[in-house]
Write a protein that holds these residues in place. Structure first.
Motif, PDB file in Angstrom:
ATOM      1  N   ASP B  29       1.633   8.212   8.705  1.00 63.74           N
ATOM      2  CA  ASP B  29       0.442   8.211   7.872  1.00 63.74           C
ATOM      3  C   ASP B  29      -0.655   7.268   8.397  1.00 63.74           C
ATOM      4  O   ASP B  29      -0.373   6.387   9.195  1.00 63.74           O
ATOM      5  CB  ASP B  29       0.807   7.742   6.456  1.00 63.74           C
ATOM      6  N   SER B  30      -1.811   7.440   7.850  1.00 66.81           N
ATOM      7  CA  SER B  30      -2.938   6.556   8.145  1.00 66.81           C
ATOM      8  C   SER B  30      -2.582   5.115   7.817  1.00 66.81           C
ATOM      9  O   SER B  30      -2.008   4.846   6.758  1.00 66.81           O
ATOM     10  CB  SER B  30      -4.138   6.924   7.264  1.00 66.81           C
ATOM     11  N   ALA B  31      -2.939   4.235   8.718  1.00 67.31           N
ATOM     12  CA  ALA B  31      -2.853   2.779   8.481  1.00 67.31           C
ATOM     13  C   ALA B  31      -1.443   2.225   8.360  1.00 67.31           C
ATOM     14  O   ALA B  31      -1.240   1.148   7.823  1.00 67.31           O
ATOM     15  CB  ALA B  31      -3.682   2.383   7.260  1.00 67.31           C
ATOM     16  N   LYS B  36      -1.562  -0.515  16.158  1.00 67.80           N
ATOM     17  CA  LYS B  36      -1.248  -1.940  16.335  1.00 67.80           C
ATOM     18  C   LYS B  36       0.079  -2.124  17.064  1.00 67.80           C
ATOM     19  O   LYS B  36       0.235  -3.041  17.869  1.00 67.80           O
ATOM     20  CB  LYS B  36      -1.177  -2.653  14.979  1.00 67.80           C
ATOM     21  N   GLY B  79      -3.651   9.411  11.417  1.00 67.60           N
ATOM     22  CA  GLY B  79      -2.873  10.061  10.370  1.00 67.60           C
ATOM     23  C   GLY B  79      -3.727  10.911   9.437  1.00 67.60           C
ATOM     24  O   GLY B  79      -3.219  11.718   8.673  1.00 67.60           O
ATOM     25  N   GLN B  80      -5.040  10.738   9.514  1.00 64.73           N
ATOM     26  CA  GLN B  80      -5.940  11.446   8.599  1.00 64.73           C
ATOM     27  C   GLN B  80      -5.767  12.958   8.652  1.00 64.73           C
ATOM     28  O   GLN B  80      -5.604  13.533   9.721  1.00 64.73           O
ATOM     29  CB  GLN B  80      -7.399  11.130   8.953  1.00 64.73           C
ATOM     30  N   PHE B 101       6.539   4.187   9.313  1.00 73.15           N
ATOM     31  CA  PHE B 101       6.053   4.034   7.936  1.00 73.15           C
ATOM     32  C   PHE B 101       5.796   2.559   7.647  1.00 73.15           C
ATOM     33  O   PHE B 101       6.174   1.695   8.426  1.00 73.15           O
ATOM     34  CB  PHE B 101       7.005   4.677   6.916  1.00 73.15           C
ATOM     35  N   ASP B 102       5.124   2.325   6.519  1.00 73.73           N
ATOM     36  CA  ASP B 102       4.675   0.980   6.145  1.00 73.73           C
ATOM     37  C   ASP B 102       5.555   0.501   4.985  1.00 73.73           C
ATOM     38  O   ASP B 102       5.573   1.142   3.934  1.00 73.73           O
ATOM     39  CB  ASP B 102       3.193   1.111   5.728  1.00 73.73           C
ATOM     40  N   VAL B 103       6.284  -0.596   5.171  1.00 72.70           N
ATOM     41  CA  VAL B 103       7.198  -1.045   4.104  1.00 72.70           C
ATOM     42  C   VAL B 103       6.449  -1.503   2.852  1.00 72.70           C
ATOM     43  O   VAL B 103       7.066  -1.764   1.826  1.00 72.70           O
ATOM     44  CB  VAL B 103       8.150  -2.190   4.546  1.00 72.70           C
ATOM     45  N   GLN B 104       5.137  -1.574   2.917  1.00 72.77           N
ATOM     46  CA  GLN B 104       4.377  -1.958   1.738  1.00 72.77           C
ATOM     47  C   GLN B 104       3.875  -0.762   0.944  1.00 72.77           C
ATOM     48  O   GLN B 104       3.306  -0.929  -0.129  1.00 72.77           O
ATOM     49  CB  GLN B 104       3.182  -2.822   2.138  1.00 72.77           C
ATOM     50  N   ARG B 105       4.030   0.441   1.493  1.00 75.18           N
ATOM     51  CA  ARG B 105       3.521   1.614   0.786  1.00 75.18           C
ATOM     52  C   ARG B 105       4.543   2.740   0.775  1.00 75.18           C
ATOM     53  O   ARG B 105       4.778   3.402   1.784  1.00 75.18           O
ATOM     54  CB  ARG B 105       2.207   2.096   1.419  1.00 75.18           C
ATOM     55  N   VAL B 107       4.482   5.670  -0.379  1.00 75.11           N
ATOM     56  CA  VAL B 107       4.038   7.023  -0.046  1.00 75.11           C
ATOM     57  C   VAL B 107       4.205   7.319   1.456  1.00 75.11           C
ATOM     58  O   VAL B 107       4.505   8.443   1.854  1.00 75.11           O
ATOM     59  CB  VAL B 107       2.573   7.251  -0.508  1.00 75.11           C
ATOM     60  N   TYR B 109       6.548   6.260   3.324  1.00 72.15           N
ATOM     61  CA  TYR B 109       7.977   6.538   3.553  1.00 72.15           C
ATOM     62  C   TYR B 109       8.308   7.949   3.087  1.00 72.15           C
ATOM     63  O   TYR B 109       8.965   8.727   3.780  1.00 72.15           O
ATOM     64  CB  TYR B 109       8.815   5.505   2.806  1.00 72.15           C
ATOM     65  N   LYS B 134       5.561  -3.642   9.415  1.00 73.23           N
ATOM     66  CA  LYS B 134       4.956  -4.655   8.531  1.00 73.23           C
ATOM     67  C   LYS B 134       5.999  -5.460   7.769  1.00 73.23           C
ATOM     68  O   LYS B 134       5.729  -5.916   6.656  1.00 73.23           O
ATOM     69  CB  LYS B 134       3.941  -4.033   7.549  1.00 73.23           C
ATOM     70  N   ALA B 161       4.250  -5.369  13.875  1.00 74.77           N
ATOM     71  CA  ALA B 161       3.251  -5.425  14.945  1.00 74.77           C
ATOM     72  C   ALA B 161       2.561  -6.782  14.928  1.00 74.77           C
ATOM     73  O   ALA B 161       2.066  -7.240  15.948  1.00 74.77           O
ATOM     74  CB  ALA B 161       2.224  -4.315  14.759  1.00 74.77           C
TER      75      ALA B 161
END
Ligand SMILES: Nc1nc2c(ncn2[C@@H]2O[C@H](COP(=O)(O)OP(=O)(O)OP(=O)(O)O)[C@@H](O)[C@H]2O)c(=O)[nH]1
Ligand SMILES: [Mg+2]
Lengths: 160, 221
Positions: B29-31, B36, B79-80, B101-105, B107, B109, B134, B161
């Motif tokens: 996904d985006s961001a 990084k 990811g857009q 994926f981002d462990v803070q979000r 969605v 995952y 992250k 990163a």
């Protein structure tokens, strides 16, 4: 002593979480001030909220207060340290909450704004090449999958 | 539809058939931190090639494996959603995939399954590494187990990163897996995929033709 939480809020100076609760035995309303210590504009609000919830003296007063609410309150405290008003902080929280859902759909400009917000923590945690303790190939072992607890993200209905 | 986006004209992709060249793609996904991670691995020794119309950045990396030089092309895209039409050329001839994926979000995952499904449509067999990025932002996440990788039988890594945790390891593993995939698989799957794509195209033309006929007869439903 049984505590019935009535309202939970914050005070900026010194940064504290305030709980208005009823003592079940005396039926009296009381106020408890719980200072939030070693907290800065860079602090992790979920961690700070959890710390308060597990606090040896304050913790059990907060049994009926959700972690989510405590996180939100800490975010207002943190945004205050970043120079945002309460209204701005709440607006920010609402915004990032709805956008939390899917950044893939944002415009370039919006996406860059969100990335700029993420950069605050990124830069804070960043190890630079010229830091004395920099290790290029930094390997860290984590507990094996089988001994880790299942993440709540997997508990929802959706299948993979 | 997939067919005409197959090739990005600026890029010659036949070279990936040569032994000493591999292509590794980054998905997520985006961001979530794909770029990084890339930059952390390559530090400043990289020469990115930007193709902004496709939101695509190519990083070239050379290394030596068993005394032989290997050229790795890393493909990093946005990811857009508006860039999804270029995905077929992105997957084309890839030898390994790093899925982030981002462990803070949450969605990001949950979306892994969509990325994975798309990957498998184009590249049913290439090695795929799942990366939880992250972790510096929330170390507690490293005490959790994530079912997705286990269920699909994919290797899983906790990385950052920002502080560099396990970034180089992921990339080195990906390169090794890409090389051994290339060595051990004939390009059989690739050929099958290409034939399937042609087949699809022909079928679409046919059905378009039929529709026209029907219109001429003036269908009244
Ligand atoms: N704390 C922390 N933040 C990170 C980390 N990696 C990336 N970030 C933050 O996440 C933001 C997005 O990272 P990018 O690398 O641009 O994400 P991307 O996956 O390439 O995103 P797209 O190219 O838009 O799909 C960065 O601006 C950083 O602020 C990390 O390991 N830790
Ligand atoms: Mg990127």
């Amino acid at each position: 002593m049984a505590i019935i939480a009535k309202r939970c809020g914050i005070k900026f100076d010194p940064p504290s979480v305030i709980l208005i609760y009823e003592d079940e035995h005396t039926s009296k309303l009381r106020k408890r001030v719980m200072p939030v210590r070693s907290f800065s504009q860079f602090s992790d609000c979920s961690r700070a909220a959890e710390r308060l919830k597990l606090h040896p003296r304050h913790g059990h007063y907060l049994d009926l207060v959700s972690v989510e609410q405590l996180v939100r309150l800490h975010m207002v405290l943190r945004d205050h340290l970043r120079g945002l008003s309460v209204e701005e902080s709440l607006r920010e929280q609402r915004r990032s909450h709805t956008h939390e859902e899917d950044l893939n759909k944002l415009s370039d400009e919006e996406l860059n704004r969100r990335k700029a917000q993420m950069d605050v923590l990124f830069e804070l945690n960043r190890r630079h090449k010229d830091d004395p303790d920099f290790v290029y190939d930094l390997e860290v072992e984590f507990p094996d999958n089988s001994v880790r607890e299942t993440c709540s993200w997997d508990q929802s209905d959706e299948e993979f | 539809m997939a067919g005409d986006m197959k090739r990005i004209p600026e890029l010659e992709q036949e070279k990936y058939d040569a032994d000493e060249q591999v292509k590794i793609i980054c998905l997520g996904d985006s961001a979530v931190g794909k770029s990084k991670l890339m930059e952390r691995f390559l530090m400043d020794g990289y020469r990115p090639q930007q193709l902004s119309t496709y939101a695509l950045t190519l990083y070239k990396y050379t290394t030596t494996i068993n005394g032989r030089p290997v050229l790795v092309d890393f493909w990093d895209t946005a990811g857009q959603e508006c860039f999804q039409s270029m995905h077929p050329s992105y997957y084309f001839k890839a030898h390994a995939c790093i899925m982030v994926f981002d462990v803070q979000r949450k969605v990001t995952y949950k979306n892994l399954s969509n990325w994975y499904k798309e990957l498998r449509e184009y590249r049913p067999e290439i090695p795929c590494l799942v990366v939880a990025n992250k972790i510096d932002a929330d170390m507690r996440m490293t005490q959790k187990s994530f079912n997705f990788a286990k269920k699909q039988g994919l290797p899983f890594y906790f990385v950052s990163a920002a502080d560099g945790t396990n970034v180089v390891k992921v990339f080195k593993d990906a390169i090794n897996m890409a090389l051994s995939y290339k060595k051990n698989s004939s390009d059989f799957m690739d050929v099958v995929m290409r034939e399937l794509e042609n087949f699809d195209l022909e079928r679409k033309e046919e059905s378009a033709y039929e529709e026209e006929e029907e219109e001429e007869e003036g269908r009244a439903d």
